[in-house]
Structures are given as C-alpha cells and as structure tokens.
Design an enzyme around this catalytic site. Structure first.
Site, PDB file in Angstrom:
ATOM      1  N   GLY A   2      -4.356   1.866   8.247  1.00  9.98           N
ATOM      2  CA  GLY A   2      -5.315   1.209   9.135  1.00  9.98           C
ATOM      3  C   GLY A   2      -4.994  -0.277   9.280  1.00  9.98           C
ATOM      4  CG  HIS A  61      -0.232   5.438   4.647  1.00  7.47           C
ATOM      5  ND1 HIS A  61      -1.107   5.626   5.690  1.00  7.47           N
ATOM      6  CD2 HIS A  61      -0.971   4.951   3.619  1.00  7.47           C
ATOM      7  CE1 HIS A  61      -2.321   5.238   5.306  1.00  7.47           C
ATOM      8  NE2 HIS A  61      -2.264   4.829   4.058  1.00  7.47           N
ATOM      9  CG  ASP A 108      -1.922   1.174   1.126  1.00  8.47           C
ATOM     10  OD1 ASP A 108      -1.697   2.065   0.286  1.00  8.47           O
ATOM     11  OD2 ASP A 108      -2.895   1.201   1.893  1.00  8.47           O
ATOM     12  CB  ILE A 114      -2.142   8.891   9.247  1.00 10.58           C
ATOM     13  CG1 ILE A 114      -2.766   8.486   7.898  1.00 10.58           C
ATOM     14  CG2 ILE A 114      -2.432  10.363   9.541  1.00 10.58           C
ATOM     15  CD1 ILE A 114      -4.290   8.564   7.895  1.00 10.58           C
TER      16      ILE A 114
HETATM   17  C1  LIG Z   1     -11.898   1.365  -2.353  1.00 10.79           C
HETATM   18  C2  LIG Z   1     -11.273   0.815  -1.097  1.00 10.79           C
HETATM   19  C3  LIG Z   1      -9.798   1.096  -1.012  1.00 10.79           C
HETATM   20  C4  LIG Z   1      -9.261   0.891   0.357  1.00 10.79           C
HETATM   21  C5  LIG Z   1      -7.819   1.154   0.347  1.00 10.79           C
HETATM   22  C6  LIG Z   1      -7.263   1.300   1.735  1.00 10.79           C
HETATM   23  C7  LIG Z   1      -6.400   2.522   1.812  1.00 10.79           C
HETATM   24  C8  LIG Z   1      -5.942   2.721   3.216  1.00 10.79           C
HETATM   25  C9  LIG Z   1      -6.070   3.909   3.802  1.00 10.79           C
HETATM   26  C10 LIG Z   1      -5.760   4.036   5.223  1.00 10.79           C
HETATM   27  O1  LIG Z   1      -5.178   3.180   5.824  1.00 10.79           O
HETATM   28  S1  LIG Z   1      -6.313   5.471   6.006  1.00 10.79           S
HETATM   29  C11 LIG Z   1      -5.833   5.192   7.697  1.00 10.79           C
HETATM   30  C12 LIG Z   1      -6.768   4.318   8.458  1.00 10.79           C
HETATM   31  N1  LIG Z   1      -8.057   4.906   8.651  1.00 10.79           N
HETATM   32  C13 LIG Z   1      -8.238   5.941   9.498  1.00 10.79           C
HETATM   33  O2  LIG Z   1      -7.314   6.438  10.107  1.00 10.79           O
HETATM   34  C14 LIG Z   1      -9.663   6.432   9.706  1.00 10.79           C
HETATM   35  C15 LIG Z   1      -9.962   6.592  11.161  1.00 10.79           C
HETATM   36  N2  LIG Z   1     -11.343   7.038  11.352  1.00 10.79           N
HETATM   37  C16 LIG Z   1     -11.712   8.326  11.325  1.00 10.79           C
HETATM   38  O3  LIG Z   1     -10.889   9.218  11.167  1.00 10.79           O
HETATM   39  C17 LIG Z   1     -13.180   8.619  11.487  1.00 10.79           C
HETATM   40  O4  LIG Z   1     -13.826   7.539  12.058  1.00 10.79           O
HETATM   41  C18 LIG Z   1     -13.880   8.935  10.134  1.00 10.79           C
HETATM   42  C19 LIG Z   1     -13.756   7.767   9.155  1.00 10.79           C
HETATM   43  C20 LIG Z   1     -13.274  10.221   9.505  1.00 10.79           C
HETATM   44  C21 LIG Z   1     -15.364   9.192  10.404  1.00 10.79           C
HETATM   45  O5  LIG Z   1     -15.466  10.116  11.430  1.00 10.79           O
HETATM   46  P1  LIG Z   1     -16.595  11.235  11.373  1.00 10.79           P
HETATM   47  O6  LIG Z   1     -16.565  11.974  12.660  1.00 10.79           O
HETATM   48  O7  LIG Z   1     -16.475  12.034  10.123  1.00 10.79           O
HETATM   49  O8  LIG Z   1     -17.872  10.362  11.226  1.00 10.79           O
HETATM   50  P2  LIG Z   1     -19.184  10.342  12.114  1.00 10.79           P
HETATM   51  O9  LIG Z   1     -19.814  11.710  12.037  1.00 10.79           O
HETATM   52  O10 LIG Z   1     -18.896   9.780  13.448  1.00 10.79           O
HETATM   53  O11 LIG Z   1     -20.089   9.277  11.337  1.00 10.79           O
HETATM   54  C22 LIG Z   1     -20.687   9.587  10.085  1.00 10.79           C
HETATM   55  C23 LIG Z   1     -21.328   8.298   9.567  1.00 10.79           C
HETATM   56  O12 LIG Z   1     -20.305   7.429   9.107  1.00 10.79           O
HETATM   57  C24 LIG Z   1     -20.282   6.204   9.870  1.00 10.79           C
HETATM   58  N3  LIG Z   1     -18.892   5.911  10.184  1.00 10.79           N
HETATM   59  C25 LIG Z   1     -18.110   6.585  11.031  1.00 10.79           C
HETATM   60  N4  LIG Z   1     -16.888   6.058  11.054  1.00 10.79           N
HETATM   61  C26 LIG Z   1     -16.893   5.028  10.198  1.00 10.79           C
HETATM   62  C27 LIG Z   1     -15.908   4.078   9.823  1.00 10.79           C
HETATM   63  N5  LIG Z   1     -14.688   4.083  10.319  1.00 10.79           N
HETATM   64  N6  LIG Z   1     -16.265   3.134   8.939  1.00 10.79           N
HETATM   65  C28 LIG Z   1     -17.511   3.087   8.424  1.00 10.79           C
HETATM   66  N7  LIG Z   1     -18.505   3.975   8.765  1.00 10.79           N
HETATM   67  C29 LIG Z   1     -18.179   4.922   9.639  1.00 10.79           C
HETATM   68  C30 LIG Z   1     -21.061   6.492  11.134  1.00 10.79           C
HETATM   69  O13 LIG Z   1     -21.673   5.318  11.615  1.00 10.79           O
HETATM   70  C31 LIG Z   1     -22.047   7.534  10.688  1.00 10.79           C
HETATM   71  O14 LIG Z   1     -23.153   6.880  10.075  1.00 10.79           O
HETATM   72  P3  LIG Z   1     -24.625   7.115  10.675  1.00 10.79           P
HETATM   73  O15 LIG Z   1     -24.553   6.646  12.075  1.00 10.79           O
HETATM   74  O16 LIG Z   1     -24.859   8.579  10.550  1.00 10.79           O
HETATM   75  O17 LIG Z   1     -25.503   6.287   9.796  1.00 10.79           O
END
Ligand SMILES: CCCCCCC/C=C/C(=O)SCCNC(=O)CCNC(=O)[C@H](O)C(C)(C)COP(=O)(O)OP(=O)(O)OC[C@H]1O[C@@H](n2cnc3c(N)ncnc32)[C@H](O)[C@@H]1OP(=O)(O)O
Length: 309
Positions: A231, A213, A208, A228
C-alpha cells in the site's frame, strides 16, 4: 473471534506499552526508496525526479520524498505485534490507511528515535481495525520530525467485543476524517504512471519484507491470485505525482498526507492519480487504469504555495 487465552480487556490493551525503536538511514536508503516508488522509472534523466536518486545539478545531498517518512512507522510493526488479550492472523493483515504529518524537511540522513503507541482499535465484526501511532524524534536534538498513524485492517479478527465504537482514538481529535469525499467536478490535474512487474520486489528493499508482496504461495493463502503491491508503494506513487503536478516539484511543500487503501493493486498495473486543489488541500484519488478501479484516496495538505493550477 480474536481473543487469546486471557479475556479481552480494552483498557489493558490500550495501556499496553510498545517498545521504543531506533531508525537510522542515509542517502542510499532514500534513493532506494525513491526507485521503489518509480522515480526515474520511465526516464532515467527525468528532470523532476533525478534529484531523489542523484546529486542532480551538483546539489549537496539528494532530496528526500515526504512519503519516505512512512518507512519510519514500519520497524517492528511488520514483524507482528504481541498484544495482551488480542490475537490476529498476520497473514490476513492488510494495510488500511496511512496518515503522516511532517514538521520539517526530511534530512538525507538521520538517526531517529521512534515512540510507538496503540492509538485505536475497532471491532468491525468481520475484521478488526488497529491503529498505531509512531512519533519520530531526531536523536541528539530530540526534535519531532514526523508522526505516522498506521491503520491495519485485520481480516477475521473482529467479533472480540460487543461494541462497534472505537476503543480509543482519544489521543487526537478525530481520525483525520477518512475516507475523503471525491468531488464530482473534473480534477484540476491528472497524472498517469505505470508500475513495473517487479515493483514490489524493488519496493520491499526499503524494509517491508512481508511475503504477501513477493511469494505466490503466500499470496494465494492470503486470498490473492498473485503477490500484491505494498500500500505504501501505491501511496508513494500518488504523492510523487502530486509533488510534480501541484507542488512544482518541491517535496518540502508537503505538510500532511492521508490515504485509505480501497482495493489491492497488482505490480505492473498503471496508476492514474486525479487531483483536486481546494485551497491548501489537495484531494486525490488513484485508479488502476486496466481495471478502472479506485485503489487509493485521500488528501495532502501543502505549505503556503502559489500553485499554477
Ligand atoms: C500493525 C500495523 C502493521 C502495518 C504493516 C503494513 C503492512 C502492509 C501491508 C500492505 O501493504 S497490504 C496492501 C495494501 N492494502 C490493500 O491492498 C488493502 C486494500 N483495501 C481493501 O482490500 C479493502 O478496502 C478492505 C481493507 C479489505 C476492506 O474492504 P471490505 O469490503 O472488507 O470492507 P467494507 O465492508 O467496505 O467495510 C467494513 C468496515 O471497515 C471500514 N473500512 C473499509 N476499508 C477500510 C480501510 N481501507 N481502512 C480502514 N477502514 C476500512 C469501513 O468503513 C467499514 O466500517 P463501517 O462503515 O462499517 O463502520
């Protein structure tokens, strides 16, 4: 608003076929992956972890961590997806969730055929949630080795529909019930491990190469003060801790893994994984010690195993 020139049409999008891909790996890839998620990071002769990077005690092949399976889902995904009627800014993509099912122990080398499909799409207004399913079959035997479901949180890509309901997730009964409820009781066991400042630079060698990153300027553009951690690297640390503390060091005991990334981790931070054993399910939560913040939570299903906890 995430639609492109053509009108957003969920049926068209969900019927869209993603290309099959081949993934070949060997022991070297499995060992580099293990180093990337901190194996032997503190102790080069750690008797619990040497087996992931070396033929410990004369073992015939190195042992493969179950989270290595998550690499199979990346392939073309990290380079971006071309989806009909739907666009997003790849620099704002965050990994939201990962679900893995493993049907047989991962061999130390293999050639696999990945069948990839779009499993779901949800409009969250400020973001879109896209889920991709990857089924990995062993070439030759055609046996199903594992399934990955990767959820991407696409910041700024919501508002493309009038519905907050998922447009799919119909290929399987439920979205694996995430996020998990963390018990209010004391955890059965806790494991602490520090990541290295260079952790993401090492982890990226497993495939990746997203500059989020590694590149300070790119990370700033994406809204972060510095690069960062992947994940899947955090997930690897957490599941390695569960194998050590609950599965008596047996990586083949892991049947299914689920994790939601709650907030970002910076390389160099210390990860504390708390585990609650509930029958054959381990509920876990990983926190960053320096910020006392939960960064990952989920569960691991283990095969019949009498735990000593
Ligand atoms: C095509 C696929 C390719 C994939 C390739 C992979 C590439 C790799 C990239 C990485 O590694 S990035 C690093 C790892 N990830 C992170 O660091 C993300 C950490 N999480 C966050 O920063 C936060 O959780 C967020 C994702 C930004 C969301 O936070 P936010 O405050 O904006 O959301 P909320 O207002 O709480 O929720 C809104 C809505 O979305 C749902 N939700 C929240 N978080 C997630 C999640 N992690 N996964 C899925 N869904 C999420 C949450 O339930 C809310 O829905 P409703 O309740 O309103 O229906």
């Amino acid at each position: 608003m995430a639609t492109s020139d053509s009108e957003f049409n969920p049926d068209l999008l969900l019927a869209h076929k993603l290309p099959e891909s081949r993934y070949t790996y060997n022991e070297r890839d499995a060992a580099i992956y293990a180093l990337g998620i901190g194996a032997c990071g503190k102790d080069a002769v750690d008797s619990d972890e040497l087996k992931y990077v070396y033929h410990q005690n004369g073992q015939e092949s190195i042992q493969v961590l179950p989270t290595f399976a998550s690499l199979l889902s990346l392939g073309s995904l990290t380079e971006g997806l071309d989806l009909p009627g739907f666009t997003y800014d790849p620099s704002l993509l965050l990994h939201g969730q990962q679900y893995i099912e493993i049907y047989k122990p991962l061999p130390s080398k293999a050639s696999l055929i990945n069948k990839v499909s779009l499993a779901g799409l949800q409009d969250k207004g400020k973001a879109a949630i896209l889920e991709i399913e990857t089924k990995s079959y062993e070439e030759g035997s055609g046996e199903l080795l594992c399934i990955n479901r990767t959820t991407a949180f696409l910041r700024g890509a919501g508002g493309f529909s009038n519905s907050p309901q998922p447009f799919s997730y119909k290929n399987y009964p439920s979205n694996q019930g995430l996020p998990v409820k963390i018990p209010q009781t004391q955890p059965s066991t806790v494991c602490e491990e520090q990541t290295q400042p260079s952790q993401a630079l090492l982890y990226r060698l497993s495939g990746d190469y997203n500059p989020l990153h590694s590149d300070p300027e790119f990370a700033k553009h994406a809204g972060f003060p510095r690069p960062i951690l992947h994940g899947l690297c955090t997930l690897g640390f957490a599941i390695k801790a569960i194998i050590k503390c609950v599965c008596k060091g047996d990586p083949t005991a892991v049947k299914a893994i689920s994790g939601r990334f709650l907030t970002t981790v910076f390389p160099g931070e210390t990860l504390i994984t708390e585990m609650w054993l509930q029958g054959l399910r381990v509920i876990y939560q990983t926190k960053v010690k320096e910020r006392n913040k939960a960064v990952l939570s989920g569960y691991v299903d283990i095969r019949g195993l009498s735990s000593s906890l």
